[in-house]
Scaffold this motif. Structure first.
Motif, PDB file in Angstrom:
ATOM      1  N   ARG A  82      -7.523   4.426   2.816  1.00  0.00           N
ATOM      2  CA  ARG A  82      -6.017   4.223   2.403  1.00  0.00           C
ATOM      3  C   ARG A  82      -6.544   3.648   1.040  1.00  0.00           C
ATOM      4  NH1 ARG A  82      -1.108   2.367   5.709  1.00  0.00           N
ATOM      5  NH2 ARG A  82       0.659   3.378   3.517  1.00  0.00           N
ATOM      6  N   PHE A  83      -6.941   2.998   0.622  1.00  0.00           N
ATOM      7  CA  PHE A  83      -7.099   2.654  -1.320  1.00  0.00           C
ATOM      8  C   PHE A  83      -8.202   3.596  -1.196  1.00  0.00           C
ATOM      9  CE2 PHE A  83      -6.069  -1.941  -0.273  1.00  0.00           C
ATOM     10  CZ  PHE A  83      -5.214  -1.961  -0.865  1.00  0.00           C
ATOM     11  N   TYR A  98      -3.780  -1.583  -8.513  1.00  0.00           N
ATOM     12  CA  TYR A  98      -4.529  -1.126  -7.259  1.00  0.00           C
ATOM     13  C   TYR A  98      -5.672  -2.070  -7.651  1.00  0.00           C
ATOM     14  CZ  TYR A  98      -8.731   1.273  -5.234  1.00  0.00           C
ATOM     15  OH  TYR A  98      -9.461   1.572  -3.873  1.00  0.00           O
ATOM     16  N   LYS A 132       1.305   6.358  -7.250  1.00  0.00           N
ATOM     17  CA  LYS A 132       0.511   7.468  -7.516  1.00  0.00           C
ATOM     18  C   LYS A 132       0.826   8.863  -7.097  1.00  0.00           C
ATOM     19  CE  LYS A 132      -2.152   9.680  -4.192  1.00  0.00           C
ATOM     20  NZ  LYS A 132      -2.234  10.159  -2.682  1.00  0.00           N
ATOM     21  N   GLN A 133       1.783   9.457  -6.624  1.00  0.00           N
ATOM     22  CA  GLN A 133       2.856  10.753  -6.027  1.00  0.00           C
ATOM     23  C   GLN A 133       2.773  10.232  -7.589  1.00  0.00           C
ATOM     24  OE1 GLN A 133       0.297  11.998  -3.521  1.00  0.00           O
ATOM     25  NE2 GLN A 133       1.813  13.287  -3.798  1.00  0.00           N
ATOM     26  N   VAL A 154       1.153  -0.949  -0.022  1.00  0.00           N
ATOM     27  CA  VAL A 154      -0.016   0.072   0.045  1.00  0.00           C
ATOM     28  C   VAL A 154       0.904   1.333   0.063  1.00  0.00           C
ATOM     29  CG1 VAL A 154      -1.632   1.768   1.618  1.00  0.00           C
ATOM     30  CG2 VAL A 154      -2.001  -1.082   1.647  1.00  0.00           C
ATOM     31  N   LYS A 155       1.722   0.997   0.328  1.00  0.00           N
ATOM     32  CA  LYS A 155       2.933   2.627   0.612  1.00  0.00           C
ATOM     33  C   LYS A 155       3.433   2.744  -0.875  1.00  0.00           C
ATOM     34  CE  LYS A 155       5.465   2.321   3.814  1.00  0.00           C
ATOM     35  NZ  LYS A 155       6.712   2.934   5.558  1.00  0.00           N
ATOM     36  N   LEU A 187       2.447   1.585  -3.839  1.00  0.00           N
ATOM     37  CA  LEU A 187       0.939   1.994  -3.774  1.00  0.00           C
ATOM     38  C   LEU A 187       0.759   3.671  -4.294  1.00  0.00           C
ATOM     39  CD1 LEU A 187      -1.741   1.199  -6.060  1.00  0.00           C
ATOM     40  CD2 LEU A 187      -2.795   1.768  -4.097  1.00  0.00           C
ATOM     41  N   GLU A 188       1.047   3.803  -2.989  1.00  0.00           N
ATOM     42  CA  GLU A 188       0.963   5.396  -2.302  1.00  0.00           C
ATOM     43  C   GLU A 188       2.298   6.176  -2.901  1.00  0.00           C
ATOM     44  OE1 GLU A 188       0.300   5.524   1.446  1.00  0.00           O
ATOM     45  OE2 GLU A 188      -1.705   5.359   1.276  1.00  0.00           O
ATOM     46  N   GLU A 238      -9.034   6.595  -0.867  1.00  0.00           N
ATOM     47  CA  GLU A 238      -7.876   7.988  -0.507  1.00  0.00           C
ATOM     48  C   GLU A 238      -7.118   8.122  -2.044  1.00  0.00           C
ATOM     49  OE1 GLU A 238      -5.182  11.180  -1.348  1.00  0.00           O
ATOM     50  OE2 GLU A 238      -4.873   8.979  -0.085  1.00  0.00           O
ATOM     51  N   VAL A 239      -6.408   7.069  -2.501  1.00  0.00           N
ATOM     52  CA  VAL A 239      -5.648   6.889  -3.210  1.00  0.00           C
ATOM     53  C   VAL A 239      -6.456   6.745  -4.726  1.00  0.00           C
ATOM     54  CG1 VAL A 239      -4.638   4.939  -4.951  1.00  0.00           C
ATOM     55  CG2 VAL A 239      -3.552   5.611  -2.711  1.00  0.00           C
ATOM     56  N   SER A 270      -8.330  10.301  -5.314  1.00  0.00           N
ATOM     57  CA  SER A 270      -7.517  10.938  -5.831  1.00  0.00           C
ATOM     58  C   SER A 270      -6.735  11.773  -6.950  1.00  0.00           C
ATOM     59  CB  SER A 270      -6.128  11.098  -4.846  1.00  0.00           C
ATOM     60  OG  SER A 270      -5.371  10.236  -4.889  1.00  0.00           O
TER      61      SER A 270
END
Length: 175
Positions: free
Chosen positions: A164-165, A139, A98-99, A91-92, A94-95, A167-168, A171
């Protein structure tokens, strides 16, 4: 590993010399470097998803995965404690991916704004669309693995992961 470290130091020295001489590299170099970083991160994320699936499928599948990747053979741990940690790392990552996508979208928007003032503008959205689609595909794979492993994650961790999912995804869709 020592050879890799020496080669990396040599290449970093050459890059520093080129930057010192030219003060900057062409934009295409930076764009290509960014693409490579994103694709590497995406491949790492896909590998994490396969690791999670292998852990969920049982020790035989995990052993098969470890045989294919010698690095993982040395990192063998009991699956019970490893699954939540592996999911959190995925997940980290993945974020972080995403960034990178959001940063690229922001750069594209800024270039579009500058095009109104006469600057050159690359209107091709295909690479950006491909990035978004590949990230969303990973994702959904990761989300599916987390939902399948929800009983093993516990009542405390699962809601945080689902938040968290969401939010990804939100966004990515909003931007």
């Amino acid at each position: 590993l020592r050879l890799v470290a020496v080669l990396k130091a040599i290449l970093e020295g050459e890059k520093a010399a080129v930057l010192k001489r030219d003060c900057h590299l062409p934009l295409s170099f930076h764009r290509r470097q960014e693409e490579l970083k994103f694709s590497l991160g995406l491949q790492r994320l896909q590998h994490r998803v396969r690791e999670i699936q292998a852990l969920r499928d049982g020790p035989a599948a995990s052993l098969q995965l470890n045989v294919r990747d010698p690095q993982l053979k040395a990192e063998a741990k009991p699956p019970e404690s490893e699954l939540p940690t592996l999911i959190l790392e995925a997940v980290k990552e993945l974020e972080a991916a995403k960034q990178q996508v959001l940063k690229r979208i922001q750069i594209w928007k800024r270039q579009q704004q500058l095009a109104g003032n006469g600057a050159l503008f690359e209107e091709n959205l295909a690479p950006l669309q491909k990035r978004c689609e590949s990230l969303v595909e990973v994702y959904f794979q990761l989300h599916q693995q987390v939902m399948a492993a929800s009983a093993e994650l516990g009542a405390e961790l699962l809601p945080r992961l689902l938040e968290r999912f969401s939010e990804v995804l939100s966004s990515l869709v909003k931007r």
